[in-house]
Design a protein around this motif. Structure first.
Motif, PDB file in Angstrom:
ATOM      1  N   ILE A  80      34.172 -19.883   1.940  1.00 44.63           N
ATOM      2  CA  ILE A  80      33.514 -19.350   0.731  1.00 44.63           C
ATOM      3  C   ILE A  80      33.828 -17.861   0.580  1.00 44.63           C
ATOM      4  CG2 ILE A  80      31.264 -18.842  -0.338  1.00 44.63           C
ATOM      5  CD1 ILE A  80      30.255 -21.478   0.899  1.00 44.63           C
ATOM      6  N   VAL A  81      33.783 -17.101   1.670  1.00 47.23           N
ATOM      7  CA  VAL A  81      34.090 -15.671   1.642  1.00 47.23           C
ATOM      8  C   VAL A  81      35.547 -15.467   1.229  1.00 47.23           C
ATOM      9  CG1 VAL A  81      34.315 -13.583   3.062  1.00 47.23           C
ATOM     10  CG2 VAL A  81      32.304 -15.027   3.299  1.00 47.23           C
ATOM     11  N   GLY A  82      36.447 -16.299   1.754  1.00 47.86           N
ATOM     12  CA  GLY A  82      37.864 -16.206   1.393  1.00 47.86           C
ATOM     13  C   GLY A  82      38.098 -16.459  -0.083  1.00 47.86           C
ATOM     14  N   VAL A  83      37.458 -17.499  -0.630  1.00 44.85           N
ATOM     15  CA  VAL A  83      37.600 -17.828  -2.058  1.00 44.85           C
ATOM     16  C   VAL A  83      37.027 -16.696  -2.902  1.00 44.85           C
ATOM     17  CG1 VAL A  83      36.830 -19.422  -3.872  1.00 44.85           C
ATOM     18  CG2 VAL A  83      37.658 -20.340  -1.707  1.00 44.85           C
ATOM     19  N   LEU A  84      35.872 -16.167  -2.527  1.00 45.99           N
ATOM     20  CA  LEU A  84      35.271 -15.059  -3.280  1.00 45.99           C
ATOM     21  C   LEU A  84      36.167 -13.823  -3.248  1.00 45.99           C
ATOM     22  CD1 LEU A  84      31.472 -15.306  -2.314  1.00 45.99           C
ATOM     23  CD2 LEU A  84      32.515 -15.771  -4.528  1.00 45.99           C
ATOM     24  N   LEU A  85      36.792 -13.550  -2.109  1.00 52.35           N
ATOM     25  CA  LEU A  85      37.705 -12.409  -1.986  1.00 52.35           C
ATOM     26  C   LEU A  85      38.910 -12.577  -2.920  1.00 52.35           C
ATOM     27  CD1 LEU A  85      38.298  -9.746  -0.536  1.00 52.35           C
ATOM     28  CD2 LEU A  85      39.458 -11.060   1.228  1.00 52.35           C
ATOM     29  N   ILE A  86      39.461 -13.766  -2.958  1.00 53.56           N
ATOM     30  CA  ILE A  86      40.598 -14.040  -3.853  1.00 53.56           C
ATOM     31  C   ILE A  86      40.184 -13.875  -5.307  1.00 53.56           C
ATOM     32  CG2 ILE A  86      42.123 -15.887  -4.677  1.00 53.56           C
ATOM     33  CD1 ILE A  86      42.295 -16.846  -1.747  1.00 53.56           C
TER      34      ILE A  86
END
Length: 195
Positions: free
Chosen positions: A5-11
């Motif tokens: 989830i953190v990775g998707v939000l960062l992208i």
């Protein structure tokens, strides 16, 4: 799961930043008016542009005048050759096509030196050593004038990008042909005949 989830939000945040910058740049370029870059001083002028420092020359233009010292230590000024057809060649000793055309130029010079002046400007600033020019000319016994463009001023004035490049100049000092690449005897003869 949290890492995903953190990775998707960062992208998403990074993509949003890129999109925001793109939209801002588009708005700024659309809001720029032509008169902001108008160098004429006329605020009603349309279609003005800023050209590069180097000017290009075309057929029909007067050939830019110059004065250089030749390999033999004499001064050569192009404008003093008015009244005679001129083959103005730019070359260097390290250039194979230049070396290929020089014997042809010598043969042409031997046959037509009363009517046509061959001027072979050496791009001396591009040579490893200036002495290479003298050694090369002496070795092959070329007799036409070899002005030395030590500071690349003439190269710049004629916007020379590649060598050899040759300008054919008529008796009035006007450019009649610009030829990139090596020449042979017949090409020079035909081109001079058509001047």
């Amino acid at each position: 799961m949290v890492k995903r989830i953190v990775g998707v939000l960062l992208i998403i945040v990074l993509a949003g930043g890129v999109l925001f910058n793109y939209v801002q740049q588009r708005k700024e370029s659309e809001s720029t008016t032509a008169n902001e870059y108008n160098v004429t001083g006329d605020t009603d002028a349309k279609g003005g542009m800023i050209s590069s420092v180097q000017e290009t020359h075309e057929i029909g233009d007067t050939a830019p005048d110059f004065e250089l010292n030749t390999l033999r230590g004499e001064k050569l000024q192009l404008s003093k050759l008015r009244g005679k057809k001129v083959i103005l060649n730019f070359w260097a000793t390290w250039c194979p096509p230049c070396r290929e055309e020089m014997p042809e130029m010598q043969k042409f010079n031997d046959d037509f030196k009363e009517e046509v002046e061959i001027v072979a400007v050496n791009l001396t600033e591009s040579e490893n050593k200036e002495a290479n020019v003298a050694e090369y000319i002496d070795k092959y016994q070329y007799t036409y004038p070899i002005p030395l463009d030590k500071k690349a001023k003439v190269r710049s004035a004629y916007t020379i990008i590649a060598v050899p490049t040759t300008y054919f100049i008529n008796q009035e000092g006007k450019i009649t042909k610009i030829h990139p690449g090596p020449m042979d005897y017949d090409f020079m003869k035909e081109t001079v005949k058509s001047m």
